[in-house]
Design a protein around this motif. Structure first.
Motif, PDB file in Angstrom:
ATOM      1  N   PRO A 174      33.715  43.459  35.874  1.00 39.84           N
ATOM      2  CA  PRO A 174      33.780  42.016  36.135  1.00 39.84           C
ATOM      3  C   PRO A 174      34.969  41.375  35.441  1.00 39.84           C
ATOM      4  O   PRO A 174      35.505  41.894  34.464  1.00 39.84           O
ATOM      5  N   LYS A 175      35.359  40.235  35.947  1.00 36.05           N
ATOM      6  CA  LYS A 175      36.461  39.483  35.343  1.00 36.05           C
ATOM      7  C   LYS A 175      36.070  39.063  33.937  1.00 36.05           C
ATOM      8  O   LYS A 175      34.989  38.506  33.728  1.00 36.05           O
ATOM      9  N   PRO A 176      36.899  39.349  32.940  1.00 41.17           N
ATOM     10  CA  PRO A 176      36.540  38.991  31.570  1.00 41.17           C
ATOM     11  C   PRO A 176      36.458  37.483  31.380  1.00 41.17           C
ATOM     12  O   PRO A 176      37.237  36.724  31.966  1.00 41.17           O
ATOM     13  N   ASP A 177      35.512  37.068  30.584  1.00 48.50           N
ATOM     14  CA  ASP A 177      35.325  35.653  30.291  1.00 48.50           C
ATOM     15  C   ASP A 177      36.187  35.293  29.080  1.00 48.50           C
ATOM     16  O   ASP A 177      35.789  35.499  27.938  1.00 48.50           O
ATOM     17  N   ARG A 201      48.643  54.001  39.428  1.00 53.07           N
ATOM     18  CA  ARG A 201      50.005  53.469  39.516  1.00 53.07           C
ATOM     19  C   ARG A 201      50.023  51.999  39.924  1.00 53.07           C
ATOM     20  O   ARG A 201      50.972  51.269  39.626  1.00 53.07           O
ATOM     21  N   CYS A 202      48.977  51.550  40.642  1.00 53.15           N
ATOM     22  CA  CYS A 202      48.984  50.187  41.178  1.00 53.15           C
ATOM     23  C   CYS A 202      48.312  49.190  40.253  1.00 53.15           C
ATOM     24  O   CYS A 202      48.107  48.031  40.638  1.00 53.15           O
ATOM     25  N   LEU A 203      47.966  49.589  39.038  1.00 49.91           N
ATOM     26  CA  LEU A 203      47.173  48.723  38.175  1.00 49.91           C
ATOM     27  C   LEU A 203      47.989  47.882  37.203  1.00 49.91           C
ATOM     28  O   LEU A 203      47.434  47.007  36.539  1.00 49.91           O
ATOM     29  N   ARG A 204      49.271  48.116  37.099  1.00 46.71           N
ATOM     30  CA  ARG A 204      50.060  47.326  36.146  1.00 46.71           C
ATOM     31  C   ARG A 204      50.027  45.847  36.528  1.00 46.71           C
ATOM     32  O   ARG A 204      50.243  45.482  37.678  1.00 46.71           O
ATOM     33  N   HIS A 260      47.728  37.527  31.733  1.00 43.04           N
ATOM     34  CA  HIS A 260      46.527  36.694  31.696  1.00 43.04           C
ATOM     35  C   HIS A 260      46.064  36.231  33.084  1.00 43.04           C
ATOM     36  O   HIS A 260      45.150  35.418  33.176  1.00 43.04           O
ATOM     37  N   GLU A 261      46.709  36.727  34.146  1.00 42.69           N
ATOM     38  CA  GLU A 261      46.246  36.394  35.490  1.00 42.69           C
ATOM     39  C   GLU A 261      45.229  37.434  35.952  1.00 42.69           C
ATOM     40  O   GLU A 261      45.349  38.616  35.643  1.00 42.69           O
ATOM     41  N   HIS A 262      44.232  36.982  36.721  1.00 43.19           N
ATOM     42  CA  HIS A 262      43.262  37.912  37.280  1.00 43.19           C
ATOM     43  C   HIS A 262      43.830  38.456  38.583  1.00 43.19           C
ATOM     44  O   HIS A 262      43.843  37.780  39.610  1.00 43.19           O
ATOM     45  N   GLU A 263      44.347  39.675  38.533  1.00 40.56           N
ATOM     46  CA  GLU A 263      44.967  40.295  39.698  1.00 40.56           C
ATOM     47  C   GLU A 263      44.121  41.484  40.154  1.00 40.56           C
ATOM     48  O   GLU A 263      43.457  42.135  39.352  1.00 40.56           O
ATOM     49  N   VAL A 304      41.418  47.245  32.097  1.00 42.17           N
ATOM     50  CA  VAL A 304      41.171  46.691  33.428  1.00 42.17           C
ATOM     51  C   VAL A 304      40.678  45.255  33.295  1.00 42.17           C
ATOM     52  O   VAL A 304      39.699  44.981  32.603  1.00 42.17           O
ATOM     53  N   GLY A 305      41.378  44.335  33.954  1.00 44.76           N
ATOM     54  CA  GLY A 305      41.029  42.927  33.854  1.00 44.76           C
ATOM     55  C   GLY A 305      41.609  42.254  32.631  1.00 44.76           C
ATOM     56  O   GLY A 305      41.520  41.028  32.506  1.00 44.76           O
ATOM     57  N   ASN A 306      42.195  43.037  31.722  1.00 43.72           N
ATOM     58  CA  ASN A 306      42.834  42.495  30.526  1.00 43.72           C
ATOM     59  C   ASN A 306      44.340  42.462  30.763  1.00 43.72           C
ATOM     60  O   ASN A 306      44.934  41.407  30.965  1.00 43.72           O
ATOM     61  N   PHE A 307      44.964  43.643  30.760  1.00 49.46           N
ATOM     62  CA  PHE A 307      46.383  43.714  31.108  1.00 49.46           C
ATOM     63  C   PHE A 307      46.608  44.612  32.326  1.00 49.46           C
ATOM     64  O   PHE A 307      47.742  44.954  32.637  1.00 49.46           O
ATOM     65  N   LEU A 308      45.528  45.000  32.998  1.00 47.50           N
ATOM     66  CA  LEU A 308      45.620  45.769  34.228  1.00 47.50           C
ATOM     67  C   LEU A 308      44.918  45.023  35.363  1.00 47.50           C
ATOM     68  O   LEU A 308      44.000  44.232  35.126  1.00 47.50           O
TER      69      LEU A 308
END
Length: 952
Positions: free
Chosen positions: A567-570, A523-526, A531-534, A376-380
């Motif tokens: 949180p969004k990864p730094d 299902r909605c996490l892909r 590298h974008e924060h989605e 989560v926040g990495n590639f999800l």
């Protein structure tokens, strides 16, 4: 939890001198196409394949492969200590019992106590075999969450196995052929996602030219035929025919077969039923199904990949039964499972000793695990999770309106629009309640419901599936789709790969199976753009929220709050700069060899009758001599082998065979235009025997048929054209130098040094001061002022005048970095020479096309991107001389041999002849040399090429 022990030993191996794949891992990391989860899985895979020789897990633990417990420091009874000293498996089980989970709780204190007091009474080998499901073959599970790229990870494993198998064909650790299965119980949505494996580029994990060679080797077959092929005498099952087309199977390599196990592999599996209970028609279908299973079992060095393997965990499941039969093949390689949820639906108890049992809730044969929360926040996407006690209508109203408020205008970089999936319990509920409500909400936002809402379900008598719904569902993740809300029944819970899906609503109990709330919600996490924060939105009713929380705790060891509030990864970023203008680095002028082939038609095939009249066409069969000897090697006799095979033929059948062997380029009608000549050849190459016309074995029949076909084809030749084309290449494609970028240990120099060098470029240190300035500074010093900071300073980075045409460099290996910084720059620091790193093919234009000569003709050997250029300049600043320097790891030397030969024998000679002097030279350095040996060779090359006036 066994994977923790494996991972610890894996990391030690990767850091040791015994690891033979360091360069390959560095290449994969530098290539930047695989996610961190995939790279870590590849590390484990290569460790198990190479260091552990692809052995079954039970055997590796029994051998103590992952032991690191210091028994001498443990308080043990004499009996237990003796058992530990002689039985590595006892130490392995003891070590496992003391593992701790995320919360620090010991995994099995009861097992530790049992071993301490009954060490000599436990059958450790039997225990480990029981823990790993009693299978004798290699069976590994890789656990990555959805969105991590399990399909491409499978492709990476396939390419890596084939890469090593090509080099070590007889090494049983590496598979030659692959069967990828979606297990029983899953719908057809899995197989389309698996088909994406064909889009994988082998160069993402293997350097060229090996990547291209592996790509040529791979042959994909999708086994999805449902009907029988009734016309074939040999193969009745069309899926079996697809595999049979790759005969001979004994030396087959590179076959990748993909199928849905339920539809194809498990069709009519009736081993436990009396065959007399079936009709002839049903028995025929059973035979056809068995045909496919049998031919798969014959594939040599076969590796089985099972997607969503948690559906096939139970040994009684039919899929596992079939796989167990395939493993009986003597060359069988391994079973590899892939799952985002490697957990058992029910706790599994295994009795190890007496009445003591350990209880597992997850698959014990997991060798690599990447937790969902790390993705989560990495590639999800980062989800916002909301739930309420309200009824279904309120949840849908809140969820749809919030989604439209946040994402109605969201369009991702690939052109896809954000989408919301609403899972419904029944078709009637979807059609009669949910669709009218959602359509009304959509209309409130000024949109046409028929344009933006898709209803997708299997249909029933009252509500059949809408025309075009399947095609619309399949194209959701494309820029062509304008659908924003998808209403689903029993579809899209698992294996649905739609990256633009940005929201999920589970509005009521039964919207999805209770044990699949986690999978469905995710299902909605892909992630759409790397590298974008989605972000994503998940709405649930209270029942589904409670189930989600329970499954997160059980399967991921996190809470719902942790899941929705990561949180969004730094991500550390670094700046990059061009110094081309500062150093005034000119373009490289050189000559590039271009080889082209021109086809020449010598005979246009307008006279086949004349060519068929040539007596040389009647080729005799080559003599095959058989030598017979005794056990002492004495030759007893020699005789000619006779071909006793009798082939009855007719003239018409003979013509048809010639035409068939032409693969459609020659018809019987074309052959009949030369009937006279062909009948003469037929009569001379056949004879009568027992009243039948048969082939005369004195003639080479296959060769004669080939020569007849050639008589109807133009005679061609090739003219090779060699050109030396003038080229000009910049050492930096400035438009490709993006900044900032994610930091990596590959970049050099460090970011602080980069900024210092850029500052020094703008404000160089003052080296000398006048006598007047010296007197003034002395007076200030005598008055007590600190003048050290304004005294002339030494340049902290004197190398900046001789290198770094851009900053920082990104090196593929430590060898490249150390050679430049510790070996080359110190040698040239007092010489008028410059050294530039050229090895990043994404940033340089100086790339050389290499060729090799075979049989008097040129063959393309691949592109070559030199590592370094060491150059001198003329008085006007233009380039005078260049030494191309290549540093190479020993493991990659063999692959570079053809390009090395071209550079040393052709490129240097051709360019120097064109320029009229020694403008280019080449220096090759392997890591088999010591640093001092590399320095000596480099210094010798510099003295010979740059400093020797007679070399001009």
């Amino acid at each position: 939890m066994f994977y923790k022990l494996i991972e610890k030993k894996r990391d030690l191996w990767l850091a040791s001198d015994e690891c033979t794949v360091k360069s390959l891992i560095h290449y994969i990391e530098h290539r930047g196409m695989m996610r961190d989860a995939q790279i870590e899985a590849i590390k484990t895979y290569l460790y198990l394949k190479i260091a552990c020789q692809n052995k079954p897990l039970w055997q590796l633990f029994v051998e103590g492969k992952f032991n690191d417990t210091n028994v001498g420091e443990e308080e043990l009874t004499d009996t237990t200590r003796q058992v530990f000293a002689t039985t590595p498996a006892a130490v392995a089980l003891f070590q496992y019992s003391r593992l701790r989970d995320k919360k620090g709780k010991q995994l099995s204190p009861g097992l530790e106590k049992l071993i301490r007091h009954h060490a000599a009474e436990i059958d450790y080998e039997a225990a480990f075999k029981k823990i790993f499901y009693g299978v004798s073959y290699t069976d590994y599970v890789f656990s990555l969450p959805m969105g991590a790229g399990k399909t491409f990870l499978m492709a990476a494993f396939i390419c890596l196995d084939l890469h090593f198998a090509r080099n070590e064909e007889n090494n049983p650790a590496f598979a030659h052929n692959f069967m990828i299965l979606a297990p029983s119980g899953l719908k057809s949505s899995i197989v389309p996602s698996l088909k994406h494996i064909q889009e994988f580029d082998p160069s993402w994990v293997i350097p060229e030219p090996s990547a291209t060679e592996v790509a040529r080797l791979i042959k994909f077959e999708v086994l999805d035929e449902q009907k029988s092929a009734g016309k074939s005498n040999k193969v009745k099952n069309p899926n079996a025919q697809k595999i049979n087309n790759h005969q001979p199977l004994d030396d087959l390599m590179g076959l990748v077969a993909i199928t849905n196990a339920e539809k194809v592999i498990l069709d009519r599996l009736t081993d436990d039923k009396d065959p007399t209970l079936f009709s002839k028609e049903e028995l025929k279908k059973i035979e056809q199904a068995n045909e496919l299973r049998n031919i798969i079992g014959r594939l040599p060095h076969l590796s089985i990949f099972i997607d969503e393997v948690h559906h096939a965990a139970d040994g009684e499941i039919k899929l596992r039964q079939v796989v167990n039969k395939w493993t009986a093949n003597q060359t069988f390689n391994a079973v590899l499972g892939f799952s985002g949820t490697p957990y058992l639906e029910k706790t599994e108890a295994m009795t190890l000793f007496g009445d003591f049992a350990i209880r597992n809730t997850d698959l014990s044969n997991v060798v690599y695990y990447y937790p969902l929360i790390e993705g989560v926040g990495n590639f999800l996407k980062v989800p916002e999770v909301k739930f309420t006690d309200n009824d279904r209508a309120v949840i849908i109203d809140n969820g749809v309106r919030e989604f439209l408020d946040k994402y109605r205008h969201t369009t991702y970089a690939n052109g896809t629009c954000a989408k919301l999936a609403i899972y419904c319990s029944q078709i009637e509920t979807l059609e009669e309640d949910i669709y009218p409500q959602v359509a009304e909400i959509v209309a409130d936002y000024g949109m046409n419901p028929t344009d933006v809402i898709l209803k997708y379900h299997g249909g029933n008598k009252q509500y059949p599936q809408a025309e075009g719904a399947a095609a619309a569902f399949a194209s959701l993740d494309t820029s062509l789709s304008h659908i924003k809300i998808i209403l689903l029944v029993q579809i899209g819970k698992e294996g649905w790969d739609c990256k633009s899906l940005t929201g999920v609503i589970l509005p009521q109990k039964g919207a999805c199976p209770t044990n699949m709330v986690l999978q469905t919600s995710c299902r909605c996490l892909r992630q759409v753009v790397r590298h974008e924060h989605e972000t994503a939105l998940i709405w649930l009713n209270a029942f589904n929220a409670e189930k989600l929380n329970r499954q997160l705790l059980q399967q991921q060891n996190i809470t719902l709050q942790e899941f929705g509030n990561k949180p969004k990864p730094d991500v550390p970023l670094i700046d990059r700069y061009s110094r081309m203008e500062k150093l005034r680095v000119p373009d490289i002028d050189f000559y590039q060899l271009k080889v082209s082939y021109e086809t020449l038609v010598i005979d246009d095939a307008t006279h086949p009758a004349e060519r068929l009249s040539d007596e040389r066409l009647l080729v005799s069969r080559p003599v095959s001599l058989i030598h017979r000897q005794d056990l002492e090697g004495r030759l007893l006799d020699t005789y000619e082998q006779e071909d006793e095979t009798i082939h009855r033929v007719t003239y018409h059948w003979w013509l048809q065979r010639i035409a068939k062997e032409s693969f459609g380029t020659l018809s019987v009608a074309m052959l009949r235009t030369c009937d006279e000549q062909l009948k003469r050849i037929f009569s001379k190459t056949t004879k009568l025997k027992d009243g039948y016309t048969v082939e005369d074995t004195a003639y080479d029949q296959a060769r004669i048929r080939s020569l007849i076909r050639q008589a109807f084809a133009p005679i061609r030749d090739f003219r090779v054209r060699e050109e030396l084309l003038p080229c000009q290449a910049s050492l930096l494609k400035i438009e490709k130098l993006t900044s900032p970028v994610e930091d990596s240990e590959k970049f050099y120099p460090p970011q602080q040094d980069v900024h210092d060098i850029i500052d020094l470029d703008q404000r160089p240190p003052q080296k000398e001061i006048s006598e007047k300035e010296k007197d003034m500074l002395e007076k200030l010093r005598l008055k007590g002022f600190d003048v050290s900071k304004i005294l002339p300073q030494e340049d902290p980075h004197p190398e900046r005048t001789q290198t770094y045409h851009y900053l920082p460099y990104r090196f593929d290996s430590n060898l490249e970095r150390d050679f430049l910084t510790k070996e080359l720059l110190p040698i040239i620091h007092d010489q008028q020479l410059e050294a530039y790193f050229n090895g990043d093919e994404t940033l340089t234009q100086f790339v050389i096309n290499c060729y090799q000569q075979k049989g008097g003709t040129w063959r393309y050997a691949g592109r070559y991107v030199p590592d370094f250029l060491l150059l001198s300049r003329k008085a006007d600043g233009s380039i005078d001389r260049v030494v191309i320097i290549e540093t190479k790891g020993e493991g990659f030397a063999a692959k570079f041999a053809d390009r090395l030969r071209f550079m040393q024998t052709e490129f240097i000679r051709q360019n120097n002849e064109k320029f009229g002097y020694r403008r280019f030279d080449f220096l090759y350095l392997e890591d088999t040399l010591t640093a001092e040996q590399r320095r000596q060779k480099t210094l010798q090359k510099i003295n010979d090429f740059f400093n020797n006036p007679t070399s001009k």
